[in-house]
Design an enzyme around this catalytic site. Structure first.
Site, PDB file in Angstrom:
ATOM      1  N   ASN A  60       0.125   2.995   0.817  1.00  0.00           N
ATOM      2  CA  ASN A  60       1.378   2.241   0.974  1.00  0.00           C
ATOM      3  C   ASN A  60       2.402   3.191   1.591  1.00  0.00           C
ATOM      4  O   ASN A  60       2.930   4.059   0.905  1.00  0.00           O
ATOM      5  CB  ASN A  60       1.839   1.750  -0.413  1.00  0.00           C
ATOM      6  CG  ASN A  60       3.211   1.111  -0.372  1.00  0.00           C
ATOM      7  OD1 ASN A  60       3.723   0.758   0.686  1.00  0.00           O
ATOM      8  ND2 ASN A  60       3.819   0.939  -1.547  1.00  0.00           N
ATOM      9  N   TRP A  61       2.649   3.010   2.868  1.00  0.00           N
ATOM     10  CA  TRP A  61       3.529   3.948   3.576  1.00  0.00           C
ATOM     11  C   TRP A  61       5.010   3.664   3.300  1.00  0.00           C
ATOM     12  O   TRP A  61       5.872   4.407   3.763  1.00  0.00           O
ATOM     13  CB  TRP A  61       3.253   3.913   5.079  1.00  0.00           C
ATOM     14  CG  TRP A  61       1.869   4.378   5.457  1.00  0.00           C
ATOM     15  CD1 TRP A  61       0.909   4.849   4.610  1.00  0.00           C
ATOM     16  CD2 TRP A  61       1.303   4.429   6.771  1.00  0.00           C
ATOM     17  NE1 TRP A  61      -0.217   5.189   5.314  1.00  0.00           N
ATOM     18  CE2 TRP A  61      -0.011   4.935   6.640  1.00  0.00           C
ATOM     19  CE3 TRP A  61       1.761   4.081   8.050  1.00  0.00           C
ATOM     20  CZ2 TRP A  61      -0.856   5.115   7.741  1.00  0.00           C
ATOM     21  CZ3 TRP A  61       0.918   4.261   9.140  1.00  0.00           C
ATOM     22  CH2 TRP A  61      -0.367   4.776   8.984  1.00  0.00           C
ATOM     23  N   LYS A  62       5.293   2.582   2.604  1.00  0.00           N
ATOM     24  CA  LYS A  62       6.690   2.206   2.279  1.00  0.00           C
ATOM     25  C   LYS A  62       7.554   2.242   3.543  1.00  0.00           C
ATOM     26  O   LYS A  62       7.073   1.894   4.623  1.00  0.00           O
ATOM     27  CB  LYS A  62       7.242   3.102   1.174  1.00  0.00           C
ATOM     28  CG  LYS A  62       6.303   3.197  -0.026  1.00  0.00           C
ATOM     29  CD  LYS A  62       6.934   3.800  -1.233  1.00  0.00           C
ATOM     30  CE  LYS A  62       5.878   3.992  -2.298  1.00  0.00           C
ATOM     31  NZ  LYS A  62       6.427   4.363  -3.582  1.00  0.00           N
ATOM     32  N   HIS A 120       5.030  -5.449  -5.580  1.00  0.00           N
ATOM     33  CA  HIS A 120       5.211  -4.009  -5.840  1.00  0.00           C
ATOM     34  C   HIS A 120       6.461  -3.829  -6.705  1.00  0.00           C
ATOM     35  O   HIS A 120       7.442  -4.559  -6.564  1.00  0.00           O
ATOM     36  CB  HIS A 120       5.350  -3.260  -4.508  1.00  0.00           C
ATOM     37  CG  HIS A 120       5.280  -1.783  -4.682  1.00  0.00           C
ATOM     38  ND1 HIS A 120       6.358  -1.033  -5.101  1.00  0.00           N
ATOM     39  CD2 HIS A 120       4.250  -0.909  -4.525  1.00  0.00           C
ATOM     40  CE1 HIS A 120       5.987   0.240  -5.183  1.00  0.00           C
ATOM     41  NE2 HIS A 120       4.719   0.343  -4.845  1.00  0.00           N
ATOM     42  N   GLU A 175       8.803  -1.810  -6.580  1.00  0.00           N
ATOM     43  CA  GLU A 175      10.053  -1.601  -5.832  1.00  0.00           C
ATOM     44  C   GLU A 175      10.610  -2.927  -5.335  1.00  0.00           C
ATOM     45  O   GLU A 175      11.830  -3.110  -5.235  1.00  0.00           O
ATOM     46  CB  GLU A 175       9.800  -0.612  -4.672  1.00  0.00           C
ATOM     47  CG  GLU A 175       9.597   0.802  -5.211  1.00  0.00           C
ATOM     48  CD  GLU A 175       8.737   1.702  -4.346  1.00  0.00           C
ATOM     49  OE1 GLU A 175       8.506   1.397  -3.165  1.00  0.00           O
ATOM     50  OE2 GLU A 175       8.290   2.737  -4.882  1.00  0.00           O
ATOM     51  N   GLU A 187       0.246  -0.320 -11.828  1.00  0.00           N
ATOM     52  CA  GLU A 187       1.132   0.766 -11.443  1.00  0.00           C
ATOM     53  C   GLU A 187       2.243   0.918 -12.478  1.00  0.00           C
ATOM     54  O   GLU A 187       3.246   0.194 -12.434  1.00  0.00           O
ATOM     55  CB  GLU A 187       1.771   0.460 -10.080  1.00  0.00           C
ATOM     56  CG  GLU A 187       0.773   0.345  -8.958  1.00  0.00           C
ATOM     57  CD  GLU A 187       1.394   0.715  -7.626  1.00  0.00           C
ATOM     58  OE1 GLU A 187       0.872   1.616  -6.983  1.00  0.00           O
ATOM     59  OE2 GLU A 187       2.421   0.137  -7.268  1.00  0.00           O
ATOM     60  N   GLY A 238       5.987   7.714  -7.625  1.00  0.00           N
ATOM     61  CA  GLY A 238       6.863   8.618  -6.886  1.00  0.00           C
ATOM     62  C   GLY A 238       7.529   9.681  -7.753  1.00  0.00           C
ATOM     63  O   GLY A 238       8.454  10.355  -7.322  1.00  0.00           O
ATOM     64  N   SER A 253       1.571   8.306  -8.390  1.00  0.00           N
ATOM     65  CA  SER A 253       1.385   9.745  -8.162  1.00  0.00           C
ATOM     66  C   SER A 253      -0.085  10.173  -8.092  1.00  0.00           C
ATOM     67  O   SER A 253      -0.445  11.223  -8.621  1.00  0.00           O
ATOM     68  CB  SER A 253       2.149  10.551  -9.218  1.00  0.00           C
ATOM     69  OG  SER A 253       3.534  10.270  -9.130  1.00  0.00           O
ATOM     70  N   GLY A 291       1.123   5.997  -2.609  1.00  0.00           N
ATOM     71  CA  GLY A 291       2.341   6.078  -1.810  1.00  0.00           C
ATOM     72  C   GLY A 291       2.434   7.426  -1.120  1.00  0.00           C
ATOM     73  O   GLY A 291       1.848   7.662  -0.063  1.00  0.00           O
ATOM     74  N   GLY A 292       3.163   8.348  -1.733  1.00  0.00           N
ATOM     75  CA  GLY A 292       3.460   9.652  -1.135  1.00  0.00           C
ATOM     76  C   GLY A 292       2.258  10.363  -0.523  1.00  0.00           C
ATOM     77  O   GLY A 292       2.339  10.884   0.596  1.00  0.00           O
TER      78      GLY A 292
HETATM   79  C1  PEP Z   1       3.089   3.194  -4.675  1.00  0.00           C
HETATM   80  O1  PEP Z   1       3.864   3.175  -3.756  1.00  0.00           O
HETATM   81  O2  PEP Z   1       2.542   2.149  -4.987  1.00  0.00           O
HETATM   82  C2  PEP Z   1       2.830   4.456  -5.368  1.00  0.00           C
HETATM   83  C3  PEP Z   1       1.954   4.461  -6.332  1.00  0.00           C
HETATM   84  O3  PEP Z   1       3.529   5.571  -4.944  1.00  0.00           O
HETATM   85  P1  PEP Z   1       3.206   7.114  -5.305  1.00  0.00           P
HETATM   86  O4  PEP Z   1       1.739   7.315  -5.029  1.00  0.00           O
HETATM   87  O5  PEP Z   1       4.083   7.901  -4.391  1.00  0.00           O
HETATM   88  O6  PEP Z   1       3.528   7.308  -6.758  1.00  0.00           O
END
Ligand code: PEP
Length: 255
Positions: free
Chosen positions: A12-14, A98, A100, A170, A176, A216, A237-238
């Site tokens: 997920n590049w957000k 999600h 967010e 999640e 994050g 994470s 994500g990251g």
């Molecule tokens: C996400 O965006 O769904 C996520 C899990 O981010 P991260 O891996 O950065 O915690």
């Protein structure tokens, strides 16, 4: 993870990457994936880069996903994107609900239900996110929240439809933050979620539906998570923003 559920890793590049950066990242993942097998890989760039990433991964094992969608087919919905538009751009997956989107953009369980239903009827695979905040975990209501998210998303759906969904557990406190849920915490909630599937549908649905963990995930924690019975992949994500890091994760999952 059991044999009949193929692992699935989604990046997920957000709200990151220009079109040129997205294209370069997708090309690097595509090249790296030539040597990696046994895992489904999905890249979810921002809407502006869907077309570029689609052509960068065309003909490869890497699939395209979007980060959100709207349930109506077309009309006066400024700023929104329909399932037809996503399919036209080459998407096979779409992230729905999600945390967010829930916390910053007012996404509700009803919205998640409608979006996932529209995605399924268009032939897109929804990646439906569920998970509690830190406050909810500390209050002891994490399971109630996950139950509400799950029940809200699947209401009115057949078992056949639910099996096509990829769920992503999640925990919001792990997204994050660098704070991963322990393998035990993740496994425990995944087993709970699978139990909900059995309770609402049947054992085949529970055993046949994939559940990703997200929060994470990195190269050094992914293997431990993936050894757990009910963890079928990861939403990342990251660590999906750099090709070498993401490919290292994919290598560890495949290996
Ligand atoms: C996400 O965006 O769904 C996520 C899990 O981010 P991260 O891996 O950065 O915690």
């Amino acid at each position: 993870m059991t044999e009949h559920r193929r692992p699935i890793i989604a990046g997920n590049w957000k709200m990151h990457k220009t079109v040129a950066e997205a294209k370069a990242l997708a090309e690097a993942v595509r090249r790296g994936m030539e040597a990696i097998g046994g895992v489904d890989v999905v890249l979810c760039p921002p809407f502006t880069s869907l077309a570029a990433v689609s052509s960068a991964i065309s003909g490869s094992k890497v699939a395209l996903g979007a980060q959100d969608m709207y349930w109506e087919a077309e009309g006066a919905f400024t700023g929104e994107v329909s399932t037809g538009m996503l399919m036209d751009a080459g998407c096979k997956y779409v992230i729905v609900g999600h945390s967010e989107r829930r916390s910053s953009f007012g996404e509700t369980n009803e919205g998640v239900r409608r979006k996932s239903a529209a995605a399924l009827s268009a032939g897109l695979c929804p990646i439906v996110c569920v998970g509690e905040t830190l406050e909810e975990r500390e209050k002891g209501i994490a399971h109630d929240v996950v139950r509400e998210h799950f029940v809200g998303a699947v209401e009115g759906k057949s078992a056949e439809d639910v099996r096509k969904i990829v769920f992503a557990y999640e925990p919001v406190w792990a997204i994050g933050t660098g704070k991963t849920a322990t393998d035990e915490q993740a496994q425990e909630m995944h087993a709970f979620l699978r139990g909900l599937m059995e309770e609402s549908y049947d054992l085949d649905t529970a055993l046949g539906t994939r559940i990703q963990y997200g929060g994470s995930v990195k190269p050094d924690n992914v293997a431990g998570l993936m050894t757990r019975e009910d963890i079928d992949g990861a939403l990342i994500g990251g660590a999906s923003l750099k090709a070498d890091v993401f490919l290292e994760i994919l290598t560890r999952v495949a290996g």
